[in-house]
Write a protein that holds these residues in place. Structure first.
Motif, PDB file in Angstrom:
ATOM      1  N   ASN A 179       0.985  -1.028   0.057  1.00 26.98           N
ATOM      2  CA  ASN A 179       0.000   0.089   0.080  1.00 26.98           C
ATOM      3  C   ASN A 179       0.912   1.231   0.020  1.00 26.98           C
ATOM      4  O   ASN A 179       2.129   1.293   0.582  1.00 26.98           O
ATOM      5  CB  ASN A 179      -1.048   0.081   1.188  1.00 26.98           C
ATOM      6  N   PHE A 180       0.185   2.364  -0.592  1.00 28.69           N
ATOM      7  CA  PHE A 180       1.013   3.728  -0.446  1.00 28.69           C
ATOM      8  C   PHE A 180       0.607   4.248   0.779  1.00 28.69           C
ATOM      9  O   PHE A 180      -0.326   4.314   1.456  1.00 28.69           O
ATOM     10  CB  PHE A 180       0.528   4.543  -1.683  1.00 28.69           C
ATOM     11  N   ALA A 181       1.727   5.128   1.173  1.00 24.98           N
ATOM     12  CA  ALA A 181       1.511   5.847   2.578  1.00 24.98           C
ATOM     13  C   ALA A 181       1.722   7.458   2.187  1.00 24.98           C
ATOM     14  O   ALA A 181       2.311   7.805   1.092  1.00 24.98           O
ATOM     15  CB  ALA A 181       2.831   5.608   3.421  1.00 24.98           C
ATOM     16  N   MET A 182       0.845   7.995   2.947  1.00 33.44           N
ATOM     17  CA  MET A 182       0.889   9.480   2.789  1.00 33.44           C
ATOM     18  C   MET A 182       2.052  10.040   4.119  1.00 33.44           C
ATOM     19  O   MET A 182       1.657   9.489   4.918  1.00 33.44           O
ATOM     20  CB  MET A 182      -0.527   9.988   3.194  1.00 33.44           C
ATOM     21  N   ILE A 183       2.856  10.964   3.485  1.00 34.87           N
ATOM     22  CA  ILE A 183       3.646  11.432   4.363  1.00 34.87           C
ATOM     23  C   ILE A 183       3.596  12.624   4.886  1.00 34.87           C
ATOM     24  O   ILE A 183       3.392  13.572   4.020  1.00 34.87           O
ATOM     25  CB  ILE A 183       5.164  11.605   3.580  1.00 34.87           C
ATOM     26  N   THR A 184       3.107  13.035   6.157  1.00 32.01           N
ATOM     27  CA  THR A 184       3.023  14.291   6.794  1.00 32.01           C
ATOM     28  C   THR A 184       4.033  14.522   7.902  1.00 32.01           C
ATOM     29  O   THR A 184       4.156  13.655   8.816  1.00 32.01           O
ATOM     30  CB  THR A 184       1.573  14.032   7.268  1.00 32.01           C
ATOM     31  N   TYR A 185       4.726  15.592   7.915  1.00 35.76           N
ATOM     32  CA  TYR A 185       5.795  15.881   8.763  1.00 35.76           C
ATOM     33  C   TYR A 185       6.713  14.653   9.051  1.00 35.76           C
ATOM     34  O   TYR A 185       7.080  14.167  10.322  1.00 35.76           O
ATOM     35  CB  TYR A 185       5.171  16.358  10.136  1.00 35.76           C
ATOM     36  N   ASN A 186       6.931  14.078   8.026  1.00 36.39           N
ATOM     37  CA  ASN A 186       8.017  13.115   8.017  1.00 36.39           C
ATOM     38  C   ASN A 186       7.443  11.666   8.796  1.00 36.39           C
ATOM     39  O   ASN A 186       8.365  10.854   8.924  1.00 36.39           O
ATOM     40  CB  ASN A 186       9.347  13.433   8.578  1.00 36.39           C
ATOM     41  N   TYR A 189       1.438   7.843   6.790  1.00 31.28           N
ATOM     42  CA  TYR A 189       0.138   7.207   7.360  1.00 31.28           C
ATOM     43  C   TYR A 189      -0.460   6.419   6.222  1.00 31.28           C
ATOM     44  O   TYR A 189      -0.453   6.740   4.997  1.00 31.28           O
ATOM     45  CB  TYR A 189      -0.831   8.671   7.577  1.00 31.28           C
ATOM     46  N   TYR A 190      -1.209   5.191   6.633  1.00 29.51           N
ATOM     47  CA  TYR A 190      -1.742   4.504   5.676  1.00 29.51           C
ATOM     48  C   TYR A 190      -3.036   4.197   5.618  1.00 29.51           C
ATOM     49  O   TYR A 190      -3.733   4.408   6.689  1.00 29.51           O
ATOM     50  CB  TYR A 190      -1.336   2.954   5.910  1.00 29.51           C
ATOM     51  N   VAL A 191      -3.605   4.766   4.476  1.00 35.07           N
ATOM     52  CA  VAL A 191      -5.062   4.892   4.446  1.00 35.07           C
ATOM     53  C   VAL A 191      -5.706   3.591   4.522  1.00 35.07           C
ATOM     54  O   VAL A 191      -6.855   3.156   5.009  1.00 35.07           O
ATOM     55  CB  VAL A 191      -5.548   5.598   2.907  1.00 35.07           C
ATOM     56  N   ASP A 192      -5.093   2.479   3.753  1.00 36.15           N
ATOM     57  CA  ASP A 192      -5.473   1.043   3.662  1.00 36.15           C
ATOM     58  C   ASP A 192      -4.696   0.291   4.417  1.00 36.15           C
ATOM     59  O   ASP A 192      -3.429   0.134   4.105  1.00 36.15           O
ATOM     60  CB  ASP A 192      -5.515   0.647   2.152  1.00 36.15           C
TER      61      ASP A 192
END
Length: 481
Positions: A179-186, A189-192
């Protein structure tokens, strides 16, 4: 199914057994022989003295064969529990129940005591030993399967499946790699999320087989009138029959394959029990069926019950005992109470023997503010002790002298630690609801050297069992020692 109560140690004639078994003498003879073969029935020569005896002595037992129409022998059940022979149920209740012909509640409680007593064995008694070998114990197997079901549920095999965003355990390796991860403040975060879910296979072969056999067991025990006696609730889990699972060899082969892949201890025991049931097949109605649940040695059960409820401390280390004064330096804190008793010294060897006196129960207690050293002997007798009458069926002289010796063995320890008193007592079972004070038994030659006479108390068996089953200790003050 024929179902009758019989009393342990009572003398029955051949005609009495024909009435209990509800059959002619010709049909009763092989059944009596079968009961004798498995050691639950003994024969003694009929006499006026034997008729009223409540104990069975080894020298009185006769080994003669059973013949139709004979009246020279009495037959004695030496068993407490349930016997099933050729479709006939005999509910054997303890010998101290003298005034009850149908003691359902009393026997139900006794069976619960037997179940707890046998808990530590961790085995299923699938076979009964006899003088000519062993035989399949169908009743023990049926009871085990039912009781295991109520404690652990149905046999189940589960499969693990992977879900997206399910409610189960998160599989982080799979989530990160797929799964792809969203990077926030390094921070990622995984949506799935990939999650693991465990599901039960409702159509599993062994789950269905277990349900089928439990349904058969429930029906057999209900027909025998034993569900209520063992406090079991009947089950009807399936309409399938054993024929739906293949012939006998196929079922046994499948169980063997499952055993090779199953490492759960409880599941292995259930599979092995089912295997034995299928392999031996049969019914409680079969003419050659003799099944047992109970014991030939209820005296050992009574001893265990008394030891538990009277807080037996024989195996307690001295450092852990509550004493009136601190432990004297001459005694090691690691020494057990039982180890204080002297062992015989054989002077030619310079060594002591390993065996010595072993009391049933020794305990330290504070009763009404008084420190008491308690020595109990649990006696499974129907003693007749009435004012002005000679004692009958009482503990013998060897029991009396040993009880004195137990006190003598501990006398130095008792004196050194300032106990207020020592109480020495026989404990016998009674069907009454209150403790019966039968005063004491004494030997003057031993009383003269300062040893206390031995108290005699009849303890209500119902009270003792209630404490044993609930894990409570008996209030010693009730004995009025």
């Amino acid at each position: 199914m024929i179902s009758e109560f019989v009393r342990e140690q009572q003398r029955y004639t051949q005609k009495d057994l024909c009435r209990i078994l509800e059959c002619s003498e010709e049909k009763a003879i092989p059944l009596i022989r079968q009961l004798k073969e498995f050691g639950v029935l003994k024969a003694v020569r009929a006499s006026y003295n034997q008729r009223d005896m409540s104990e069975l002595l080894d020298e009185d037992i006769e080994v003669a064969d059973v013949e139709a129409g004979e009246d020279e022998y009495y037959y004695v059940f030496t068993f407490v529990g349930v016997i099933v022979v050729a479709g006939r149920v005999m509910k054997c209740y303890p010998k101290y129940l003298l005034h009850a012909d149908q003691p359902k509640e009393e026997l139900r409680q006794v069976l619960k005591v037997l179940e707890k007593y046998n808990t530590n064995e961790q085995i299923v008694r699938m076979f009964n030993d006899s003088s000519e070998g062993s035989a399949f114990n169908l009743l023990a197997v049926l009871l085990f399967l039912m009781q295991d079901y109520y404690e652990n549920g149905i046999y189940e095999n589960t499969d693990n499946i992977v879900e997206s965003n399910g409610s189960g355990e998160i599989i982080w390796d799979k989530t990160i790699n797929e799964n792809f991860a969203m990077i926030t403040y390094n921070r990622p975060y995984y949506v799935d999320l990939q999650t693991r879910k465990r599901i039960t296979d409702d159509h599993d072969y062994f789950k269905r087989l277990h349900e089928c056999i439990l349904t058969i067991a429930s029906n057999e025990l209900e027909d025998a009138g034993l569900l209520n006696l063992f406090e079991l609730v009947g089950v009807d889990l399936t309409e399938e029959t054993l024929n739906d699972f293949g012939d006998k060899e196929v079922i046994l082969y499948n169980i063997e394959k499952e055993l090779n892949t199953q490492f759960n201890t409880r599941k292995q025991l259930v599979l092995k029990t089912i295997y034995t049931y299928i392999d031996h097949s049969g019914s409680l109605y079969d003419i050659d069926c003799l099944s047992l649940f109970g014991t030939n040695s209820f005296n050992l059960v009574w001893e265990k019950v008394c030891a538990e409820i009277m807080n037996n401390q024989l195996d307690t280390r001295l450092g852990a005992l509550r004493l009136p004064i601190p432990l004297k330096d001459k005694y090691s804190k690691q020494t057990k109470l039982i180890e204080i008793i002297e062992k015989p010294l054989w002077t030619v060897t310079g060594k002591t023997a390993t065996d010595t006196l072993i009391p049933d129960v020794v305990s330290v207690s504070v009763v009404n503010g008084e420190w008491q050293f308690l020595i109990f002997d649990a006696k499974y007798y129907n003693a007749k002790l009435e004012p002005g009458m000679s004692p009958k069926a009482q503990p013998g002289i060897e029991s009396v002298t040993k009880q004195y010796l137990y006190q003598l063995a501990y006398q130095e320890f008792i004196d050194e630690h300032n106990f207020s008193s020592v109480k020495n007592c026989f404990i016998l079972p009674t069907e009454d609801d209150a403790v019966l004070d039968k005063e004491e038994v004494s030997l003057q030659m031993l009383s003269k050297i300062g040893l206390q006479s031995i108290k005699v108390r009849f303890l209500p068996a119902k009270m003792a069992y209630e404490n044993y089953l609930s894990g409570r200790k008996l209030d010693i003050a009730l004995l009025k020692l």
